[in-house]
Design an enzyme around this catalytic site. Structure first.
Site, PDB file in Angstrom:
ATOM      1  N   GLU A  94      31.962  22.439  49.155  1.00 28.44           N
ATOM      2  CA  GLU A  94      31.145  21.262  48.955  1.00 28.44           C
ATOM      3  C   GLU A  94      31.783  20.013  49.545  1.00 28.44           C
ATOM      4  OE1 GLU A  94      31.603  22.202  44.862  1.00 28.44           O
ATOM      5  OE2 GLU A  94      32.702  20.349  44.516  1.00 28.44           O
ATOM      6  N   CYS A 107      33.901  12.925  50.715  1.00 28.80           N
ATOM      7  CA  CYS A 107      34.937  13.695  50.039  1.00 28.80           C
ATOM      8  C   CYS A 107      34.809  15.141  50.520  1.00 28.80           C
ATOM      9  CB  CYS A 107      34.653  13.563  48.538  1.00 28.80           C
ATOM     10  SG  CYS A 107      35.648  14.623  47.517  1.00 28.80           S
ATOM     11  N   CYS A 114      41.154  27.189  44.545  1.00 30.91           N
ATOM     12  CA  CYS A 114      42.501  26.613  44.568  1.00 30.91           C
ATOM     13  C   CYS A 114      43.384  27.471  43.684  1.00 30.91           C
ATOM     14  CB  CYS A 114      42.480  25.172  44.051  1.00 30.91           C
ATOM     15  SG  CYS A 114      44.122  24.407  44.016  1.00 30.91           S
ATOM     16  N   CYS A 118      45.111  23.676  37.680  1.00 32.43           N
ATOM     17  CA  CYS A 118      45.213  22.533  36.766  1.00 32.43           C
ATOM     18  C   CYS A 118      44.161  22.734  35.665  1.00 32.43           C
ATOM     19  CB  CYS A 118      44.960  21.225  37.522  1.00 32.43           C
ATOM     20  SG  CYS A 118      46.122  20.984  38.883  1.00 32.43           S
ATOM     21  N   CYS A 121      40.424  21.269  35.867  1.00 37.50           N
ATOM     22  CA  CYS A 121      39.722  21.305  37.157  1.00 37.50           C
ATOM     23  C   CYS A 121      38.906  22.583  37.346  1.00 37.50           C
ATOM     24  CB  CYS A 121      40.752  21.173  38.280  1.00 37.50           C
ATOM     25  SG  CYS A 121      40.047  21.372  39.925  1.00 37.50           S
ATOM     26  N   CYS A 332      34.843  15.805  42.657  1.00 41.66           N
ATOM     27  CA  CYS A 332      33.921  16.557  43.497  1.00 41.66           C
ATOM     28  C   CYS A 332      34.394  17.971  43.748  1.00 41.66           C
ATOM     29  CB  CYS A 332      33.564  15.821  44.780  1.00 41.66           C
ATOM     30  SG  CYS A 332      34.879  15.698  45.952  1.00 41.66           S
TER      31      CYS A 332
HETATM   32  N1  SAH Z   1      44.123  19.445  45.064  1.00 41.64           N
HETATM   33  C1  SAH Z   1      44.172  18.062  45.362  1.00 41.64           C
HETATM   34  C2  SAH Z   1      42.869  17.508  45.931  1.00 41.64           C
HETATM   35  C3  SAH Z   1      41.598  17.981  45.295  1.00 41.64           C
HETATM   36  S1  SAH Z   1      41.346  17.506  43.622  1.00 41.64           S
HETATM   37  C4  SAH Z   1      44.613  17.275  44.154  1.00 41.64           C
HETATM   38  O1  SAH Z   1      44.651  17.827  43.075  1.00 41.64           O
HETATM   39  O2  SAH Z   1      44.957  16.108  44.335  1.00 41.64           O
HETATM   40  C5  SAH Z   1      40.923  15.798  43.841  1.00 41.64           C
HETATM   41  C6  SAH Z   1      41.050  14.978  42.601  1.00 41.64           C
HETATM   42  O3  SAH Z   1      40.084  15.357  41.617  1.00 41.64           O
HETATM   43  C7  SAH Z   1      42.423  15.127  41.949  1.00 41.64           C
HETATM   44  O4  SAH Z   1      43.001  13.871  41.659  1.00 41.64           O
HETATM   45  C8  SAH Z   1      42.069  15.897  40.716  1.00 41.64           C
HETATM   46  O5  SAH Z   1      42.996  15.716  39.727  1.00 41.64           O
HETATM   47  C9  SAH Z   1      40.698  15.351  40.358  1.00 41.64           C
HETATM   48  N2  SAH Z   1      40.005  16.175  39.364  1.00 41.64           N
HETATM   49  C10 SAH Z   1      39.997  17.503  39.256  1.00 41.64           C
HETATM   50  N3  SAH Z   1      39.286  17.889  38.172  1.00 41.64           N
HETATM   51  C11 SAH Z   1      38.807  16.772  37.605  1.00 41.64           C
HETATM   52  C12 SAH Z   1      38.015  16.506  36.436  1.00 41.64           C
HETATM   53  N4  SAH Z   1      37.560  17.486  35.671  1.00 41.64           N
HETATM   54  N5  SAH Z   1      37.742  15.224  36.145  1.00 41.64           N
HETATM   55  C13 SAH Z   1      38.183  14.212  36.926  1.00 41.64           C
HETATM   56  N6  SAH Z   1      38.957  14.390  38.016  1.00 41.64           N
HETATM   57  C14 SAH Z   1      39.267  15.668  38.356  1.00 41.64           C
HETATM   58 FE1  SF4 Z   2      43.748  22.537  42.707  1.00 41.47          FE
HETATM   59 FE2  SF4 Z   2      42.031  21.269  41.142  1.00 41.47          FE
HETATM   60 FE3  SF4 Z   2      44.643  21.095  40.656  1.00 41.47          FE
HETATM   61 FE4  SF4 Z   2      43.585  19.839  42.810  1.00 41.47          FE
HETATM   62  S1  SF4 Z   2      43.146  19.395  40.664  1.00 41.47           S
HETATM   63  S2  SF4 Z   2      45.443  21.113  42.726  1.00 41.47           S
HETATM   64  S3  SF4 Z   2      41.986  21.316  43.351  1.00 41.47           S
HETATM   65  S4  SF4 Z   2      43.406  22.972  40.552  1.00 41.47           S
END
Ligand code: SAH
Ligand code: SF4
Length: 354
Positions: A94, A107, A114, A118, A121, A332
């Site tokens: 996406e 974005c 991934c 986390c 996420c 996103c």
């Molecule tokens: N993997 C990279 C880039 C993709 S995630 C990273 O983690 O930085 C991009 C952003 O979206 C990150 O800052 C991540 O922490 C945030 N993100 C992921 N899940 C989220 C959620 N449920 N609510 C708000 N932000 C979120």
């Molecule tokens: Fe991967 Fe989501 Fe963590 Fe970014 S926030 S590193 S996309 S698991």
């Protein structure tokens, strides 16, 4: 078969020159063909009507243009658009386009899924499926331009699905095409790589001469808490990441998703200030998007505002992202999940393109 869209501009020019020569075509054709990759993109060579029909046919046969068919386009009331691209192998990624005044920020995704898991996420929940190629990354921008040239993004952020610094080779090439004058020509300061801090590749990003922006996903002010939220902490610890940022020599943004009762206490704001202030970092506070984490709750609004104030009072530039666009941008990576949920609720707002 050579894929011109996977090559950075210099090798693309060289590959095309060789191709033209082998076919006995004049070298100047390259100057007509190359702008059709990125500057004035065409969906297929047929559309490049300034070229002779025989040349267009030959290009289509031997140097076809990779497309990412649009499987879903969702337009929300504030103008934010979300796209789900079909990668042709059963996978999809996406992108989200966020208009704000004269800016249009796209974005984009760097991986399908991934590996880093986390806890907040949605992409992390999917697990890792595969890396995107250079073309699959940059063509997210190209496809938006093909939908409507007026939508050309002014800014690009790697905040979609995936961890860009775990797909460095492709992201490295994608950055070149995004920025190069013969590529998309987007200024390096308008391109942001968001990462949890994969240190060896962060060093490679730092070595690039262009001023690409860096957003570091911190989310916790101590190693202990970060470990609970982000498994990567086992490998690249918070103190090591902060030390790497101090060496980065460019202003960085710290991303901090506020999770109710986990990382939103005022004393945690104080700890965060201790980390951010010496770096001169900007802190982006993001409301938790609940789609990614059914078992976590967003921080109450009053708490988020108090957290932001607490940082500011200590001389840290902090911004609580509240506009919907940015809210979506931060989250996103979880469009797939969100898409399913919203489709049920507000079907009438969606234009589904088969
Ligand atoms: N993997 C990279 C880039 C993709 S995630 C990273 O983690 O930085 C991009 C952003 O979206 C990150 O800052 C991540 O922490 C945030 N993100 C992921 N899940 C989220 C959620 N449920 N609510 C708000 N932000 C979120
Ligand atoms: Fe991967 Fe989501 Fe963590 Fe970014 S926030 S590193 S996309 S698991």
């Amino acid at each position: 078969m050579v894929d011109l869209l996977s090559l950075v501009p210099d090798p693309a020019r060289a590959a095309l020159a060789q191709w033209l020569e082998a076919r006995g075509e004049p070298a100047y054709r390259a100057r007509q063909i190359l702008p059709r990759l990125w500057q004035r993109p065409v969906g297929s060579w047929d559309e490049a009507t300034e070229l002779p029909a025989t040349l267009r046919r030959a290009l289509a046969q031997t140097l076809p243009l990779r497309r990412l068919p649009l499987s879903t386009r969702q337009v929300s009331r504030d103008g934010t658009e979300k796209y789900l691209w079909d990668l042709g192998d059963g996978e999809a990624v996406e992108s989200v386009l966020i208009p704000e005044g004269k800016r249009r920020t796209l974005c984009i995704s760097s991986q399908v899924g991934c590996a880093l898991g986390c806890v907040f996420c949605a992409t992390g929940r999917m697990g890792f499926r595969r890396n995107l190629s250079v073309a699959e990354i940059v063509c997210q921008v190209r496809e938006v331009m093909l939908l409507d040239a007026a939508l050309k993004p002014t800014n690009v952020v790697f905040m979609g699905m995936g961890e860009p610094l775990l797909n460095w080779d492709a992201v490295d090439g994608a950055l070149t095409i995004l920025n190069h004058a013969e590529g998309l020509g987007i200024g390096a300061r308008h391109v942001t790589v968001s990462t949890v801090g994969i240190l060896p590749n962060l060093a490679k990003l730092a070595q690039r001469p262009e001023q690409f922006r860096l957003a570091l996903s911190l989310h916790a002010p101590t190693s202990e808490l970060r470990h609970e939220l982000m498994p990567i902490e086992r490998k690249y610890t918070l103190p090591a990441v902060i030390a790497a940022l101090a060496r980065f020599r460019r202003r960085v943004t710290l991303e901090y998703v506020l999770i109710g009762g986990r990382n939103d206490a005022l004393e945690q704001a104080d700890q965060l200030a201790q980390l951010a202030r010496p770096l001169g970092a900007l802190v982006n506070l993001l409301p938790l998007h609940p789609g990614g984490a059914p078992d976590l709750s967003p921080s109450p609004r009053a708490q988020m505002l108090a957290f932001e104030r607490r940082l500011r009072r200590q001389g840290v530039e902090a911004v609580l992202r509240r506009s919907r666009g940015l809210d979506i941008s931060a989250a996103c990576g979880q469009l797939r999940v969100e898409l399913e949920a919203r489709r049920k609720v507000r079907t009438e707002e969606h234009a589904r393109i088969e």
